[in-house]
Design an enzyme around this catalytic site. Structure first.
Site, PDB file in Angstrom:
ATOM      1  N   SER A   1       2.859  -4.878   1.761  1.00 24.87           N
ATOM      2  CA  SER A   1       1.650  -5.141   1.373  1.00 24.87           C
ATOM      3  C   SER A   1       1.533  -4.698  -0.093  1.00 24.87           C
ATOM      4  O   SER A   1       0.675  -5.380  -0.795  1.00 24.87           O
ATOM      5  CB  SER A   1       0.308  -4.375   2.083  1.00 24.87           C
ATOM      6  OG  SER A   1       0.293  -4.933   3.415  1.00 24.87           O
TER       7      SER A   1
ATOM      8  N   ARG B   1      10.630  -0.918   8.249  1.00 25.51           N
ATOM      9  CA  ARG B   1      11.342  -1.741   7.408  1.00 25.51           C
ATOM     10  C   ARG B   1      12.459  -1.020   7.233  1.00 25.51           C
ATOM     11  O   ARG B   1      13.711  -1.630   7.159  1.00 25.51           O
ATOM     12  CB  ARG B   1      10.775  -1.936   6.071  1.00 25.51           C
ATOM     13  CG  ARG B   1       9.481  -2.994   6.382  1.00 25.51           C
ATOM     14  CD  ARG B   1       8.980  -3.021   5.060  1.00 25.51           C
ATOM     15  NE  ARG B   1       8.254  -1.755   4.651  1.00 25.51           N
ATOM     16  CZ  ARG B   1       7.692  -1.423   3.656  1.00 25.51           C
ATOM     17  NH1 ARG B   1       7.450  -2.304   2.871  1.00 25.51           N
ATOM     18  NH2 ARG B   1       7.054  -0.307   3.557  1.00 25.51           N
TER      19      ARG B   1
ATOM     20  N   LYS C   1      -5.600   5.033  -0.179  1.00 24.15           N
ATOM     21  CA  LYS C   1      -5.496   3.673  -0.446  1.00 24.15           C
ATOM     22  C   LYS C   1      -6.883   3.097  -1.124  1.00 24.15           C
ATOM     23  O   LYS C   1      -7.894   3.281  -0.488  1.00 24.15           O
ATOM     24  CB  LYS C   1      -4.511   2.692   0.219  1.00 24.15           C
ATOM     25  CG  LYS C   1      -3.231   3.059   0.537  1.00 24.15           C
ATOM     26  CD  LYS C   1      -2.927   2.075   1.649  1.00 24.15           C
ATOM     27  CE  LYS C   1      -1.189   2.494   1.923  1.00 24.15           C
ATOM     28  NZ  LYS C   1      -0.803   1.298   2.912  1.00 24.15           N
TER      29      LYS C   1
ATOM     30  N   HIS D   1       3.682  -8.192   8.963  1.00 26.41           N
ATOM     31  CA  HIS D   1       2.662  -7.727  10.029  1.00 26.41           C
ATOM     32  C   HIS D   1       2.592  -8.868  11.041  1.00 26.41           C
ATOM     33  O   HIS D   1       2.760  -8.366  12.327  1.00 26.41           O
ATOM     34  CB  HIS D   1       1.327  -7.755   9.266  1.00 26.41           C
ATOM     35  CG  HIS D   1       1.303  -6.608   8.240  1.00 26.41           C
ATOM     36  ND1 HIS D   1       0.535  -6.808   7.109  1.00 26.41           N
ATOM     37  CD2 HIS D   1       1.321  -5.350   8.217  1.00 26.41           C
ATOM     38  CE1 HIS D   1       0.834  -5.624   6.424  1.00 26.41           C
ATOM     39  NE2 HIS D   1       1.240  -4.604   6.977  1.00 26.41           N
TER      40      HIS D   1
END
Length: 140
Positions: free
Chosen positions: A127, A90, A40, A16
């Site tokens: 994360s 990614r 989440k 990040h």
């Protein structure tokens, strides 16, 4: 130009921070915003994530940190006068997921999305993975 770098940032990772540094070099102003994600369950409270982001952004010119816990991303963009959203990716799976949101944001509000590819040595870090490893280490 003002850009928004949204995310759950739960927790803030080196990946990040890398995306943020690159975005800060491209835009006059970057707002990093902790967004609530109904799918989440956050490990860290929003206020703590904001503080961690402020620490991570210290020394970066034109970077501010905020939180948005209600409504759509495009609502925040309209309110804050943001025309570009920054998304770190990614791999192809991230890109596939992000493309649908980018198209919807453009259709709903004319918001453009700039994808910043992670460095290869950071591509495996998420994360979710950091949280899982942290929980496992805590349990030992």
């Amino acid at each position: 130009m003002r850009a928004l770098y949204p995310g759950s940032f739960d927790p803030v990772t080196e990946g990040h921070q890398h995306v943020l540094r690159r975005a800060a070099s491209l835009f006059d102003e970057v707002v990093v915003c902790v967004m609530a994600n109904a799918s989440k369950t956050g490990r860290f409270p929003v206020a703590e994530r904001v503080e961690r982001l402020r620490t991570a952004a210290a020394g970066l010119v034109g970077v501010t940190v905020d939180a948005h816990t209600g409504g759509l991303l495009v609502d925040y963009c309209r309110q804050a006068g943001v025309g570009v959203v920054i998304r770190g990716v990614r791999d192809g799976r991230d890109l596939d997921h992000e493309m649908a949101m980018a198209r919807m944001n453009r259709e709903l509000a004319g918001i453009e999305t700039l994808f910043i590819a992670s460095e290869p040595d950071r591509a495996h870090i998420s994360s979710t993975l950091v949280t899982a490893v942290g929980r496992r280490l805590t349990a030992l």
